[in-house]
Design a protein around this motif. Structure first.
Motif, PDB file in Angstrom:
ATOM      1  N   GLU A  44       0.179  -1.293   0.087  1.00  0.00           N
ATOM      2  CA  GLU A  44       0.068  -0.036   0.088  1.00  0.00           C
ATOM      3  C   GLU A  44       0.574   1.131   0.307  1.00  0.00           C
ATOM      4  OE1 GLU A  44      -2.602   0.591   3.613  1.00  0.00           O
ATOM      5  OE2 GLU A  44      -3.067  -2.353   2.742  1.00  0.00           O
ATOM      6  N   GLY A  45       1.908   0.754  -0.165  1.00  0.00           N
ATOM      7  CA  GLY A  45       2.944   1.589   0.021  1.00  0.00           C
ATOM      8  C   GLY A  45       2.499   3.175   1.457  1.00  0.00           C
ATOM      9  N   PHE A  46       2.694   2.639   2.886  1.00  0.00           N
ATOM     10  CA  PHE A  46       2.610   3.652   3.961  1.00  0.00           C
ATOM     11  C   PHE A  46       3.664   4.428   4.256  1.00  0.00           C
ATOM     12  CE2 PHE A  46       2.566   4.403   8.202  1.00  0.00           C
ATOM     13  CZ  PHE A  46       1.943   4.875   8.190  1.00  0.00           C
ATOM     14  N   ASP A  47       3.625   5.729   4.026  1.00  0.00           N
ATOM     15  CA  ASP A  47       4.489   6.037   4.644  1.00  0.00           C
ATOM     16  C   ASP A  47       4.804   6.413   6.031  1.00  0.00           C
ATOM     17  OD1 ASP A  47       7.355   8.343   4.734  1.00  0.00           O
ATOM     18  OD2 ASP A  47       5.791   9.496   3.228  1.00  0.00           O
ATOM     19  N   PRO A  48       6.182   6.012   6.521  1.00  0.00           N
ATOM     20  CA  PRO A  48       5.913   5.845   7.562  1.00  0.00           C
ATOM     21  C   PRO A  48       7.354   7.282   8.279  1.00  0.00           C
ATOM     22  CG  PRO A  48       8.594   4.578   6.789  1.00  0.00           C
ATOM     23  CD  PRO A  48       7.187   4.789   6.113  1.00  0.00           C
ATOM     24  N   ARG A  49       7.753   7.869   7.336  1.00  0.00           N
ATOM     25  CA  ARG A  49       8.240   9.256   7.815  1.00  0.00           C
ATOM     26  C   ARG A  49       7.624  10.089   8.464  1.00  0.00           C
ATOM     27  NH1 ARG A  49      10.478  10.840   2.250  1.00  0.00           N
ATOM     28  NH2 ARG A  49       8.328  10.727   1.833  1.00  0.00           N
ATOM     29  N   TYR A  50       7.746  10.073  10.423  1.00  0.00           N
ATOM     30  CA  TYR A  50       6.903  11.179  11.078  1.00  0.00           C
ATOM     31  C   TYR A  50       7.030  12.750  10.162  1.00  0.00           C
ATOM     32  CZ  TYR A  50       5.240  13.043  15.962  1.00  0.00           C
ATOM     33  OH  TYR A  50       4.339  13.114  16.528  1.00  0.00           O
ATOM     34  N   GLY A  63      -5.011  18.368  13.010  1.00  0.00           N
ATOM     35  CA  GLY A  63      -5.859  17.261  13.278  1.00  0.00           C
ATOM     36  C   GLY A  63      -4.726  16.138  12.438  1.00  0.00           C
ATOM     37  N   PRO A  64      -5.070  14.947  12.055  1.00  0.00           N
ATOM     38  CA  PRO A  64      -3.590  13.838  11.796  1.00  0.00           C
ATOM     39  C   PRO A  64      -3.775  13.548  10.296  1.00  0.00           C
ATOM     40  CG  PRO A  64      -6.013  12.851  12.925  1.00  0.00           C
ATOM     41  CD  PRO A  64      -5.827  13.953  13.317  1.00  0.00           C
ATOM     42  N   PRO A  65      -2.735  13.677   9.400  1.00  0.00           N
ATOM     43  CA  PRO A  65      -2.992  13.450   8.503  1.00  0.00           C
ATOM     44  C   PRO A  65      -3.903  12.672   8.102  1.00  0.00           C
ATOM     45  CG  PRO A  65      -0.980  13.425   8.965  1.00  0.00           C
ATOM     46  CD  PRO A  65      -1.355  13.305  10.225  1.00  0.00           C
ATOM     47  N   ALA A  66      -4.331  12.493   6.709  1.00  0.00           N
ATOM     48  CA  ALA A  66      -5.337  11.654   6.129  1.00  0.00           C
ATOM     49  C   ALA A  66      -5.126  10.122   6.088  1.00  0.00           C
ATOM     50  CB  ALA A  66      -6.042  12.209   5.026  1.00  0.00           C
ATOM     51  N   ASP A  67      -3.806   9.880   5.717  1.00  0.00           N
ATOM     52  CA  ASP A  67      -3.407   8.655   5.232  1.00  0.00           C
ATOM     53  C   ASP A  67      -3.306   7.885   6.921  1.00  0.00           C
ATOM     54  OD1 ASP A  67      -1.319  10.144   6.114  1.00  0.00           O
ATOM     55  OD2 ASP A  67       0.594   9.167   5.477  1.00  0.00           O
ATOM     56  N   VAL A  68      -2.979   8.861   8.470  1.00  0.00           N
ATOM     57  CA  VAL A  68      -3.437   8.215   9.585  1.00  0.00           C
ATOM     58  C   VAL A  68      -5.018   8.257  10.062  1.00  0.00           C
ATOM     59  CG1 VAL A  68      -2.770   9.060  11.871  1.00  0.00           C
ATOM     60  CG2 VAL A  68      -1.011   9.578  10.379  1.00  0.00           C
ATOM     61  N   SER A  69      -5.925   9.283   9.732  1.00  0.00           N
ATOM     62  CA  SER A  69      -6.651   8.723  10.374  1.00  0.00           C
ATOM     63  C   SER A  69      -7.435   8.020   9.173  1.00  0.00           C
ATOM     64  CB  SER A  69      -8.203  10.348   9.312  1.00  0.00           C
ATOM     65  OG  SER A  69      -7.261  11.413   9.759  1.00  0.00           O
ATOM     66  N   ILE A 100       3.230   2.502  13.676  1.00  0.00           N
ATOM     67  CA  ILE A 100       3.254   2.596  14.988  1.00  0.00           C
ATOM     68  C   ILE A 100       3.186   4.160  15.494  1.00  0.00           C
ATOM     69  CG2 ILE A 100       3.220   2.352  17.803  1.00  0.00           C
ATOM     70  CD1 ILE A 100       4.172  -0.608  16.258  1.00  0.00           C
ATOM     71  N   ASP A 101       4.496   4.927  15.277  1.00  0.00           N
ATOM     72  CA  ASP A 101       5.130   6.474  15.448  1.00  0.00           C
ATOM     73  C   ASP A 101       3.416   7.228  15.035  1.00  0.00           C
ATOM     74  OD1 ASP A 101       7.699   4.748  16.512  1.00  0.00           O
ATOM     75  OD2 ASP A 101       8.018   6.149  14.999  1.00  0.00           O
ATOM     76  N   ARG A 102       3.153   7.023  13.896  1.00  0.00           N
ATOM     77  CA  ARG A 102       1.784   7.535  13.172  1.00  0.00           C
ATOM     78  C   ARG A 102       1.019   8.245  13.384  1.00  0.00           C
ATOM     79  NH1 ARG A 102       2.328   9.204   7.136  1.00  0.00           N
ATOM     80  NH2 ARG A 102       1.378  10.557   7.570  1.00  0.00           N
ATOM     81  N   VAL A 103       0.268   6.451  13.709  1.00  0.00           N
ATOM     82  CA  VAL A 103      -0.911   6.171  13.879  1.00  0.00           C
ATOM     83  C   VAL A 103      -1.493   6.029  15.382  1.00  0.00           C
ATOM     84  CG1 VAL A 103      -2.891   4.266  13.589  1.00  0.00           C
ATOM     85  CG2 VAL A 103      -0.790   4.865  11.777  1.00  0.00           C
ATOM     86  N   PHE A 104      -0.210   5.723  16.139  1.00  0.00           N
ATOM     87  CA  PHE A 104      -1.136   5.723  17.761  1.00  0.00           C
ATOM     88  C   PHE A 104      -0.664   7.215  18.065  1.00  0.00           C
ATOM     89  CE2 PHE A 104      -1.010   1.788  16.373  1.00  0.00           C
ATOM     90  CZ  PHE A 104      -1.681   0.837  17.325  1.00  0.00           C
TER      91      PHE A 104
END
Length: 207
Positions: A44-50, A63-69, A100-104
């Motif tokens: 899916e190409g999830f971008d892990p960069r904070y 608010g959170p970025p769209a991919d995080v939401s 985890i860094d970005r989503v939690f």
């Protein structure tokens, strides 16, 4: 019941993917009504960069970025979260750690209050961790790698958010033929996940 399986490995023919597939198949064989959603972070190409946007969210400035939401919504739909990943340098891969860094996030996974206390917001979520490794379990135990990973991940991440870790396994070479032994373990893990959730739904074992 619904489970979200998160996979972090770029090769769809890898043992990691085979383990995730075996877990999913065992869940549905045990409980056909159990819904499964797959999050293949590499595909899916999830971008892990904070990013600066993530930092602004943490500071309460946005608010959170769209991919995080989107990822948070996936977890919100699930009763169980299953992480399946290869062990890289005695931890999870960078893409999964970045997930985890970005989503939690603060305000969704936990809430840091002005008085210094922390509200654990994911207590309803059941977590299952499945690491796939190349070294035998003796190496993990002798050098403290297993304990270190469980401290970092089980306690440090999910304990902080209040999400109980019900499964924490390393699928590694043992005395049995490998990788077939890992796939057998994966089948057992999937059956246990579905069996426990199905029994709870039916009220079995309740007092």
């Amino acid at each position: 019941m619904r489970s979200l399986i998160v996979i972090s490995h770029p090769d769809t023919h890898s043992l990691t993917h085979a383990v995730a597939d075996r877990i999913a198949a065992a869940i549905q064989a045990t409980d056909p009504a159990h819904e499964i959603e797959i999050a293949d972070l590499a595909a899916e190409g999830f971008d892990p960069r904070y990013s600066a946007a993530d930092l602004a969210q943490f500071r309460g400035q946005a608010g959170p970025p769209a991919d995080v939401s989107s990822e948070q919504a996936r977890i919100d739909r699930a009763d169980a979260l299953i992480l399946v990943y290869p062990v890289y340098w005695w931890s999870m891969p960078g893409q999964l750690k970045g997930w985890i860094d970005r989503v939690f996030t603060n305000g969704w996974a936990y809430d840091e209050r002005p008085d210094g206390s922390v509200a654990k917001l994911l207590q309803r979520l059941r977590v299952h961790l499945v690491g796939v490794g190349a070294a035998d379990i003796g190496v993990y135990e002798r050098h403290g790698y297993a304990a270190a990973m469980r401290t970092q991940i089980d306690h440090g991440v999910f304990g902080y958010c209040g999400a109980p870790v019900l499964t924490s396994e390393f699928l590694v070479p043992t005395g049995a033929p490998y990788p077939s032994s890992a796939l057998e373990q994966a089948r057992d893990i999937g059956g246990s996940i579905a069996g426990a959730r199905h029994a709870t739904a039916l009220g079995i074992g309740r007092r």
